[in-house]
Design a protein around this motif. Structure first.
Motif, PDB file in Angstrom:
ATOM      1  N   ALA A  32       0.829  -1.197   0.000  1.00 30.17           N
ATOM      2  CA  ALA A  32       0.000   0.000   0.000  1.00 30.17           C
ATOM      3  C   ALA A  32       0.868   1.253   0.000  1.00 30.17           C
ATOM      4  O   ALA A  32       0.589   2.227  -0.732  1.00 30.17           O
ATOM      5  N   ARG A  33       1.915   1.250   0.793  1.00 26.96           N
ATOM      6  CA  ARG A  33       2.820   2.409   0.842  1.00 26.96           C
ATOM      7  C   ARG A  33       3.431   2.680  -0.521  1.00 26.96           C
ATOM      8  O   ARG A  33       3.427   3.821  -1.003  1.00 26.96           O
ATOM      9  N   ASN A  34       3.961   1.651  -1.150  1.00 23.70           N
ATOM     10  CA  ASN A  34       4.592   1.841  -2.451  1.00 23.70           C
ATOM     11  C   ASN A  34       3.585   2.279  -3.506  1.00 23.70           C
ATOM     12  O   ASN A  34       3.893   3.116  -4.367  1.00 23.70           O
ATOM     13  N   ALA A  35       2.379   1.717  -3.444  1.00 23.80           N
ATOM     14  CA  ALA A  35       1.361   2.067  -4.434  1.00 23.80           C
ATOM     15  C   ALA A  35       0.978   3.538  -4.326  1.00 23.80           C
ATOM     16  O   ALA A  35       0.758   4.208  -5.342  1.00 23.80           O
ATOM     17  N   ILE A  36       0.898   4.069  -3.122  1.00 19.52           N
ATOM     18  CA  ILE A  36       0.550   5.490  -2.941  1.00 19.52           C
ATOM     19  C   ILE A  36       1.671   6.376  -3.478  1.00 19.52           C
ATOM     20  O   ILE A  36       1.431   7.332  -4.222  1.00 19.52           O
ATOM     21  N   LEU A  37       2.916   6.068  -3.110  1.00 23.31           N
ATOM     22  CA  LEU A  37       4.039   6.912  -3.513  1.00 23.31           C
ATOM     23  C   LEU A  37       4.298   6.849  -5.014  1.00 23.31           C
ATOM     24  O   LEU A  37       4.826   7.811  -5.590  1.00 23.31           O
ATOM     25  N   GLU A  38       3.911   5.751  -5.647  1.00 21.57           N
ATOM     26  CA  GLU A  38       4.123   5.609  -7.090  1.00 21.57           C
ATOM     27  C   GLU A  38       2.951   6.121  -7.918  1.00 21.57           C
ATOM     28  O   GLU A  38       3.028   6.137  -9.153  1.00 21.57           O
ATOM     29  N   SER A  39       1.876   6.526  -7.273  1.00 21.79           N
ATOM     30  CA  SER A  39       0.710   7.011  -8.015  1.00 21.79           C
ATOM     31  C   SER A  39       1.004   8.397  -8.595  1.00 21.79           C
ATOM     32  O   SER A  39       1.874   9.130  -8.096  1.00 21.79           O
ATOM     33  N   PRO A  40       0.303   8.799  -9.671  1.00 20.90           N
ATOM     34  CA  PRO A  40       0.558  10.110 -10.296  1.00 20.90           C
ATOM     35  C   PRO A  40       0.300  11.278  -9.352  1.00 20.90           C
ATOM     36  O   PRO A  40       0.980  12.300  -9.436  1.00 20.90           O
ATOM     37  N   GLN A  41      -0.680  11.157  -8.469  1.00 19.39           N
ATOM     38  CA  GLN A  41      -1.010  12.233  -7.534  1.00 19.39           C
ATOM     39  C   GLN A  41      -1.102  11.667  -6.116  1.00 19.39           C
ATOM     40  O   GLN A  41      -2.193  11.459  -5.580  1.00 19.39           O
ATOM     41  N   PRO A  42       0.037  11.406  -5.489  1.00 22.51           N
ATOM     42  CA  PRO A  42       0.011  10.757  -4.168  1.00 22.51           C
ATOM     43  C   PRO A  42      -0.678  11.607  -3.100  1.00 22.51           C
ATOM     44  O   PRO A  42      -1.363  11.076  -2.229  1.00 22.51           O
ATOM     45  N   ALA A  43      -0.514  12.924  -3.154  1.00 19.90           N
ATOM     46  CA  ALA A  43      -1.130  13.771  -2.135  1.00 19.90           C
ATOM     47  C   ALA A  43      -2.647  13.700  -2.215  1.00 19.90           C
ATOM     48  O   ALA A  43      -3.333  13.591  -1.194  1.00 19.90           O
ATOM     49  N   VAL A  46      -3.753  10.387  -0.748  1.00 22.28           N
ATOM     50  CA  VAL A  46      -3.682  10.372   0.717  1.00 22.28           C
ATOM     51  C   VAL A  46      -4.818  11.194   1.314  1.00 22.28           C
ATOM     52  O   VAL A  46      -5.474  10.778   2.271  1.00 22.28           O
ATOM     53  N   HIS A  47      -5.069  12.362   0.740  1.00 22.89           N
ATOM     54  CA  HIS A  47      -6.126  13.226   1.275  1.00 22.89           C
ATOM     55  C   HIS A  47      -7.502  12.591   1.141  1.00 22.89           C
ATOM     56  O   HIS A  47      -8.413  12.915   1.918  1.00 22.89           O
ATOM     57  N   SER A  48      -7.676  11.703   0.156  1.00 24.04           N
ATOM     58  CA  SER A  48      -8.988  11.077  -0.035  1.00 24.04           C
ATOM     59  C   SER A  48      -9.275   9.988   0.999  1.00 24.04           C
ATOM     60  O   SER A  48     -10.411   9.536   1.123  1.00 24.04           O
ATOM     61  N   ILE A  49      -8.248   9.549   1.727  1.00 20.84           N
ATOM     62  CA  ILE A  49      -8.423   8.498   2.734  1.00 20.84           C
ATOM     63  C   ILE A  49      -9.000   9.115   3.996  1.00 20.84           C
ATOM     64  O   ILE A  49      -8.508  10.137   4.484  1.00 20.84           O
ATOM     65  N   ARG A  50     -10.022   8.499   4.538  1.00 16.88           N
ATOM     66  CA  ARG A  50     -10.606   9.009   5.784  1.00 16.88           C
ATOM     67  C   ARG A  50      -9.567   8.991   6.897  1.00 16.88           C
ATOM     68  O   ARG A  50      -8.665   8.146   6.914  1.00 16.88           O
ATOM     69  N   GLU A  51      -9.749   9.919   7.832  1.00 17.44           N
ATOM     70  CA  GLU A  51      -8.750  10.073   8.886  1.00 17.44           C
ATOM     71  C   GLU A  51      -8.527   8.780   9.669  1.00 17.44           C
ATOM     72  O   GLU A  51      -7.384   8.421   9.982  1.00 17.44           O
ATOM     73  N   GLU A  52      -9.619   8.059   9.998  1.00 16.80           N
ATOM     74  CA  GLU A  52      -9.478   6.816  10.759  1.00 16.80           C
ATOM     75  C   GLU A  52      -8.691   5.776   9.972  1.00 16.80           C
ATOM     76  O   GLU A  52      -7.821   5.087  10.515  1.00 16.80           O
ATOM     77  N   ASP A  53      -9.011   5.657   8.677  1.00 18.52           N
ATOM     78  CA  ASP A  53      -8.327   4.673   7.844  1.00 18.52           C
ATOM     79  C   ASP A  53      -6.846   5.015   7.693  1.00 18.52           C
ATOM     80  O   ASP A  53      -5.982   4.121   7.712  1.00 18.52           O
ATOM     81  N   PHE A  54      -6.549   6.301   7.550  1.00 17.86           N
ATOM     82  CA  PHE A  54      -5.151   6.709   7.410  1.00 17.86           C
ATOM     83  C   PHE A  54      -4.377   6.419   8.686  1.00 17.86           C
ATOM     84  O   PHE A  54      -3.215   5.976   8.648  1.00 17.86           O
ATOM     85  N   TYR A  55      -5.005   6.632   9.827  1.00 19.38           N
ATOM     86  CA  TYR A  55      -4.354   6.358  11.113  1.00 19.38           C
ATOM     87  C   TYR A  55      -3.974   4.888  11.228  1.00 19.38           C
ATOM     88  O   TYR A  55      -2.847   4.555  11.623  1.00 19.38           O
ATOM     89  N   PHE A  56      -4.897   3.998  10.885  1.00 23.26           N
ATOM     90  CA  PHE A  56      -4.598   2.572  10.961  1.00 23.26           C
ATOM     91  C   PHE A  56      -3.586   2.166   9.893  1.00 23.26           C
ATOM     92  O   PHE A  56      -2.744   1.292  10.122  1.00 23.26           O
ATOM     93  N   ALA A  73       0.005  14.002   4.325  1.00 25.40           N
ATOM     94  CA  ALA A  73      -1.321  14.009   4.942  1.00 25.40           C
ATOM     95  C   ALA A  73      -1.879  15.426   5.059  1.00 25.40           C
ATOM     96  O   ALA A  73      -1.136  16.416   5.091  1.00 25.40           O
ATOM     97  N   SER A  74      -3.196  15.506   5.131  1.00 23.97           N
ATOM     98  CA  SER A  74      -3.870  16.799   5.265  1.00 23.97           C
ATOM     99  C   SER A  74      -3.820  17.268   6.717  1.00 23.97           C
ATOM    100  O   SER A  74      -3.481  16.513   7.631  1.00 23.97           O
ATOM    101  N   ASP A  75      -4.184  18.531   6.923  1.00 24.02           N
ATOM    102  CA  ASP A  75      -4.229  19.069   8.284  1.00 24.02           C
ATOM    103  C   ASP A  75      -5.243  18.300   9.131  1.00 24.02           C
ATOM    104  O   ASP A  75      -5.021  18.063  10.322  1.00 24.02           O
TER     105      ASP A  75
END
Length: 572
Positions: A32-43, A46-56, A73-75
């Motif tokens: 999952a980490r590599n897939a996010i960093l290799e995506s065309p728009q990683p930010a 990441v911002h589209s992931i709900r806060e709870e899901d991103f925390y886990f 990550a977003s504010d």
């Protein structure tokens, strides 16, 4: 010729982003980490992931390995991470706050300085108040006047890092981590914006800690309540039992409307790590695409989050969340079985209840079944014959001790005895409730039986005594006519009784029917009960008792009896 280009609408992009997000969260953490960093728009991803899901997600990956994602990550995601990570119950944990600030510093130091100055200035003033001593140098003052430990970043404000808030035994590296973080942060702040640096340090000395802590806790509760993480005082209400009668009395059915937007803004983790074997999960599956309905997913996530708040147990990784999900599924499944008055109702009946009534209320019905057993065990123990005679719970044997012990703790647990790898676990099915009730019924019935028996007034031995030993020894004493003032009887007196106990030949002999009849006759006489009633009520218990004697001694000749190795009779 002009080429016809496909117009991609914002709605299409959002659907593609949601689909990609679901794929990534379903991957193993490192992938999952590599897939996010290799995506065309990683930010954006990441911002589209709900806060709870991103925390886990970052905990599954490992926070130190997920610093790049933390920097993206977003504010709001940063706010949620601090809300989850820096509080212990209703108190701020300074070492945990420091640890997360240090991680954010490593992830993106420039952004952290900007974020604190624009969004978290009041919080950081309190942090400085609790962590530094400040001295302002006059133009003609020597810095040595401030004493040892003070240092400066502008030759005007001198700071000294305190140590009183950190327990070196509990978190030995916390002070070093705090010193490293503050040193880098204050150095950067003084270099980037000296006016802000000066204001933060000076204003930190005017903080009123009690007022800040109360307001910070209030604001944190507001933010967490949006995610279903209620304050403890409110969240613990989930454990208030609800009877089946009260459940149906005056409760309005609900009929959720099918969402046209698919999953909607629903958390991924709690719902998608649910095991498929519970009655609750089978009911959701019966609903078909209802199980992907955003309202049901949000309701389930909110219930899980409320359990996290009520239990006050840190839940950071997916496995810890999985145990919460299993607990919720278990008690909702028990509630469904109780409401349908069937131990194993059909998935269709389960689906009907899930769709028509709040999951929280069904959970309370299920948990109430476990609480009923707990309260019954507590009432019995206070007035029991065993308690009156000072006998510990171990008197009921290892297996029954485990069951009763699980009911007498603050929140009842099922005695699993390592069948699924643990000693105690939450109740998962109505079968768990039924099995526990059966043991409790047996224990209470036996305790009442001992209370009815005459002649059970011995000085009980200090070494561990079980109900099997007491019952069998009393029978042997009556059969041999032994009337000593201590419970244990001599081996020489016991041998004739032992000889008459068996039929058949070694090593596969069995307790004779005549011996069983003599036992039942003695027990009925001692308890002043009808033999038929006694046999009917205790048949299973007594059969298990005779099986234990046969398994232990059927191959042991009377000449080889040794009181040191005989555990079901008390011998000297």
């Amino acid at each position: 010729m002009n080429e016809i280009k496909e117009i991609i609408t914002p709605a299409t992009r959002l659907r593609e982003l949601a689909q990609r997000r679901t794929e990534i969260l379903s991957m193993p953490p490192e992938n999952a980490r590599n897939a996010i960093l290799e995506s065309p728009q990683p930010a954006a991803l990441v911002h589209s992931i709900r806060e709870e899901d991103f925390y886990f997600l970052i905990h599954d990956i490992g926070v130190e390995d997920a610093l790049e994602l933390l920097g993206l990550a977003s504010d709001r995601q940063w706010d949620f991470i601090l809300d989850m990570g820096m509080w212990e119950k209703d108190r701020i944990s300074m070492p945990d706050w420091t640890r997360w600030l240090n991680r954010l510093m490593k992830a993106d130091p420039h952004r952290l300085v900007r974020w604190i100055s624009e969004e978290r200035a009041a919080d950081f003033e309190y942090y400085l108040y609790r962590n530094i001593q400040l001295a302002v140098r006059e133009h003609d003052q020597d810095p040595s006047d401030f004493g040892e430990g003070f240092h400066t970043y502008d030759d005007t404000l001198y700071v000294k890092f305190g140590k009183t808030l950190y327990d070196p035994e509990r978190k030995p590296d916390a002070i070093e981590e705090r010193d490293a973080f503050l040193d880098e942060f204050l150095f950067r702040l003084a270099a980037d914006d000296h006016i802000l640096y000066y204001n933060l340090l000076v204003e930190s000395q005017a903080v009123i800690p009690a007022e800040y802590e109360e307001e910070a806790y209030r604001l944190r509760n507001i933010r967490m309540d949006e995610k279903g993480f209620k304050p403890f005082e409110e969240a613990v209400g989930i454990y208030q039992p609800l009877s089946t009668d009260n459940f149906f009395r005056g409760r309005q059915k609900r009929y959720p409307v099918r969402s046209l937007s698919g999953e909607g803004d629903a958390p991924f983790y709690p719902f998608n790590i649910m095991a498929p074997d519970s009655l609750f999960a089978r009911g959701l599956e019966f609903l078909g695409d209802w199980q992907w309905h955003a309202s049901l997913r949000n309701e389930f996530a909110g219930l899980c989050n409320r359990i996290v708040s009520a239990d006050r147990q840190p839940v950071e990784e997916r496995e810890a969340l999985r145990s919460v999900v299993k607990k919720v599924c278990g008690y909702v499944s028990i509630g469904i079985a109780a409401l349908t008055d069937r131990n194993d109702p059909s998935p269709g009946r389960a689906a009907m209840l899930i769709r028509q009534y709040p999951m929280e209320d069904i959970f309370r019905v299920g948990y109430g079944k476990a609480l009923d057993l707990k309260w019954r065990a507590e009432r019995w123990r206070k007035e029991s014959w065993a308690e009156e005679h000072g006998l510990p719970l171990s008197f009921w044997g290892e297996a029954w001790l485990g069951v009763i012990g699980g009911l007498l703790i603050r929140r009842p647990l099922f005695f699993d005895n390592y069948r699924t790898g643990v000693l105690y676990r939450e109740f998962h099915t109505m079968a768990d409730i039924t099995a526990t009730r059966k043991v409790l019924d047996q224990v209470i019935a036996l305790d009442e039986l001992f209370g009815l028996m005459e002649g059970v007034a011995f000085r009980f031995p200090r070494r561990m005594l079980t109900w099997q030993q007491l019952l069998l020894t009393l029978w042997a004493r009556w059969s041999t006519g032994y009337d000593g003032d201590r419970l244990a009887m001599p081996l020489s007196t016991f041998i004739p009784f032992y000889r008459e106990l068996w039929e058949g030949s070694l090593p596969s002999r069995r307790i004779s029917d005549a011996a069983r009849e003599r036992f039942l006759k003695w027990l009925a006489h001692a308890a002043r009960l009808d033999a038929y009633v006694l046999s009917s009520k205790f048949r299973e218990t007594l059969e298990a008792l005779f099986d234990a004697v046969e398994n232990e001694y059927q191959a042991v000749s009377e000449v080889h009896l040794d009181p040191r190795h005989i555990h079901l009779f008390m011998l000297t």
